[in-house]
Design a protein around this motif. Structure first.
Motif, mmCIF file in Angstrom:
data_model
loop_
_atom_site.group_PDB
_atom_site.id
_atom_site.type_symbol
_atom_site.label_atom_id
_atom_site.label_comp_id
_atom_site.label_asym_id
_atom_site.label_seq_id
_atom_site.Cartn_x
_atom_site.Cartn_y
_atom_site.Cartn_z
ATOM 1 N N LEU A 1 69.834 89.665 -29.924
ATOM 2 C CA LEU A 1 69.293 88.453 -29.766
ATOM 3 C C LEU A 1 68.091 88.116 -30.742
ATOM 4 C CD1 LEU A 1 69.550 85.806 -28.142
ATOM 5 C CD2 LEU A 1 68.233 86.599 -26.606
ATOM 6 N N PRO A 2 67.194 88.881 -31.016
ATOM 7 C CA PRO A 2 66.214 88.397 -32.052
ATOM 8 C C PRO A 2 66.639 88.266 -33.514
ATOM 9 C CG PRO A 2 65.264 89.972 -30.512
ATOM 10 C CD PRO A 2 66.825 90.019 -30.205
ATOM 11 N N LEU A 3 67.833 88.918 -33.806
ATOM 12 C CA LEU A 3 68.500 89.001 -35.137
ATOM 13 C C LEU A 3 69.092 87.801 -35.719
ATOM 14 C CD1 LEU A 3 69.821 92.671 -34.774
ATOM 15 C CD2 LEU A 3 67.595 92.196 -35.296
ATOM 16 N N SER A 4 69.387 86.845 -34.833
ATOM 17 C CA SER A 4 70.300 85.631 -35.170
ATOM 18 C C SER A 4 70.077 84.478 -34.364
ATOM 19 C CB SER A 4 71.964 86.038 -34.994
ATOM 20 O OG SER A 4 72.187 86.376 -33.926
ATOM 21 N N VAL A 5 70.738 83.653 -34.714
ATOM 22 C CA VAL A 5 71.029 82.145 -34.193
ATOM 23 C C VAL A 5 72.309 81.491 -34.114
ATOM 24 C CG1 VAL A 5 69.888 80.948 -36.042
ATOM 25 C CG2 VAL A 5 69.613 80.117 -33.612
ATOM 26 N N LEU A 6 72.737 80.707 -33.247
ATOM 27 C CA LEU A 6 73.990 80.216 -33.446
ATOM 28 C C LEU A 6 75.130 81.202 -33.506
ATOM 29 C CD1 LEU A 6 73.064 76.662 -34.959
ATOM 30 C CD2 LEU A 6 72.997 77.216 -32.585
ATOM 31 N N ASP A 7 76.052 80.448 -34.615
ATOM 32 C CA ASP A 7 77.154 81.374 -34.940
ATOM 33 C C ASP A 7 76.889 82.342 -35.893
ATOM 34 O OD1 ASP A 7 76.893 79.693 -36.953
ATOM 35 O OD2 ASP A 7 78.903 78.859 -36.777
ATOM 36 N N MET A 8 75.689 83.036 -36.198
ATOM 37 C CA MET A 8 75.351 83.637 -37.353
ATOM 38 C C MET A 8 76.235 85.079 -37.262
ATOM 39 S SD MET A 8 71.541 84.517 -38.727
ATOM 40 C CE MET A 8 70.800 82.805 -39.157
ATOM 41 N N SER A 9 76.398 85.503 -36.122
ATOM 42 C CA SER A 9 77.021 86.727 -35.870
ATOM 43 C C SER A 9 78.426 86.899 -36.453
ATOM 44 C CB SER A 9 77.027 87.059 -34.433
ATOM 45 O OG SER A 9 77.870 86.152 -33.775
#
Length: 392
Positions: free
Chosen positions: A330-338
């Motif tokens: 969770l701390p690594l990304s935001v929205l659809d960044m994954s």
């Protein structure tokens, strides 16, 4: 009416949903919530956003599951509608969902509360799987904060893509919801949806141009209809000359999508320059850095920078491996960044590795990447020249 065996106990979880005219999915939504309502001390609050006399029958389906229905005069403000449900909540925790969503398996949510684990957290996330075609064969998965502990000052913000500012610690629950809201059945429906979202977001953005969250959602809409130049205008206007987003994950999202938009416009030199600028900065987010390496790998290949392409390819795969080994992404990304480190992109990187390693005449690396590819796979991810290079 769904009977809650725990109704005499103090409510732990209030579930709220906005009801529009989604007769095609509302029953699935309600049935997916049934196990929670039957087992946990919980309540279901439905916010009816449809003008009286214009319902397609959805609200009548909802009445089979709850008596707590809040009439809401729609005012083009999703946060206001959410807050109407939140105001009625009696639970310790609040969970929100839409009528075009349905949960696949709610047992992790039930276990979270039954075990008492929820007492150690202030919010929780689960994955929302948004389908992009009517057959539900293509989708984008995003972690979304959907449950939180209710405080006196808790409220939703944002006319659209509304949110609550979640507090740590956050629990990521191993379950997901299906979301059919972007599985448009016609180009007309898609255009209507985009125009509605864009109108609301533009209004918010003009009031708060420095709000990276609003800007990030606005560029999503521009990108969704191929308006990449307009997306870039928002990114440059919002970010200005700043070298850091002061801890905002949405700032990193904007910087990553600057590369993506340039790539979609085939301005590869600008992709390369923007990528170098981000990677040289002191403030980086691992999710964004992974996406930047993915795009740098591709653009270096386009520009004939073969050795640099291999450098970013290996760096990208290292990031993917590190992310896969982490319990909390969770701390690594935001929205659809994954989406940048999903299985398809990783497989494409292996295919590119074969081609690039061959061009570098590095046969050890070529063999490594060949072994990484499952050549029997039905949807084999390969570059156009991969088979030629392997066979030669």
């Amino acid at each position: 009416m769904v009977w809650n065996m725990m109704q005499d106990k103090k409510i732990v979880l209030s579930i709220s949903l906005l009801v529009s005219n989604r007769l095609d999915t509302i029953r699935k939504c309600m049935e997916s919530l049934r196990p929670i309502l039957e087992v946990l001390p919980s309540e279901l609050i439905a916010v009816d956003t449809v003008e009286p006399g214009k319902s397609d029958g959805s609200i009548e389906v909802v009445r089979e599951y709850t008596e707590k229905i809040v009439p809401f005069a729609w005012c083009n403000d999703f946060a206001a509608a959410r807050n109407a449900g939140l105001k009625m909540a009696q639970g310790e925790w609040f969970m929100y969902i839409d009528d075009d969503e349905w949960l696949e398996d709610v047992s992790p949510i039930i276990a979270f509360f039954e075990s008492g684990e929820y007492k150690n957290y202030k919010s929780a996330n689960y994955t929302v799987r948004s389908y992009t075609n009517p057959e539900y064969s293509y989708w984008v998965d995003t972690l979304q904060a959907r449950l939180f502990r209710i405080k006196e000052d808790t409220c939703f913000v944002g006319r659209i893509h509304e949110m609550v500012y979640m507090e740590d610690p956050v629990r990521v629950l191993p379950c997901y919801a299906h979301h059919s809201g972007y599985a448009f059945r016609s180009a007309e429906d898609r255009e209507k949806h985009i125009q509605r979202n864009m109108e609301l977001l533009r209004k918010e953005y003009m009031q708060e141009k420095g709000n990276y969250r609003i800007a990030a959602h606005l560029i999503q809409e521009y990108e969704g209809c191929g308006r990449f130049a307009d997306s870039l205008d928002v990114i440059h206007e919002s970010c200005g000359e700043t070298e850091s987003g002061e801890g905002s994950k949405f700032w990193h999202y904007l910087k990553l999508h600057e590369l993506l938009d340039y790539a979609c416009l085939k301005e590869f030199g600008k992709v390369y320059e923007a990528g170098l600028a981000y990677l040289k900065g002191e403030d980086r987010l691992m999710g964004a850095e992974t996406g930047v390496c993915c795009l740098m790998m591709e653009v270096c290949d386009q520009l004939g920078k073969t050795e640099e392409c291999m450098y970013y390819l290996r760096k990208y795969l290292d990031f993917c491996q590190e992310i896969a080994g982490r319990q909390d992404v969770l701390p690594l990304s935001v929205l659809d960044m994954s989406q940048f480190w999903n299985e398809i992109n990783i497989k494409k990187a292996y295919a590119r590795g074969v081609s690039v390693a061959c061009r570098l005449r590095d046969f050890e690396q070529t063999a490594y990447f060949i072994r990484k590819i499952d050549w029997r796979e039905k949807d084999l991810q390969v570059l156009e020249d991969t088979l030629e290079k392997v066979l030669v």
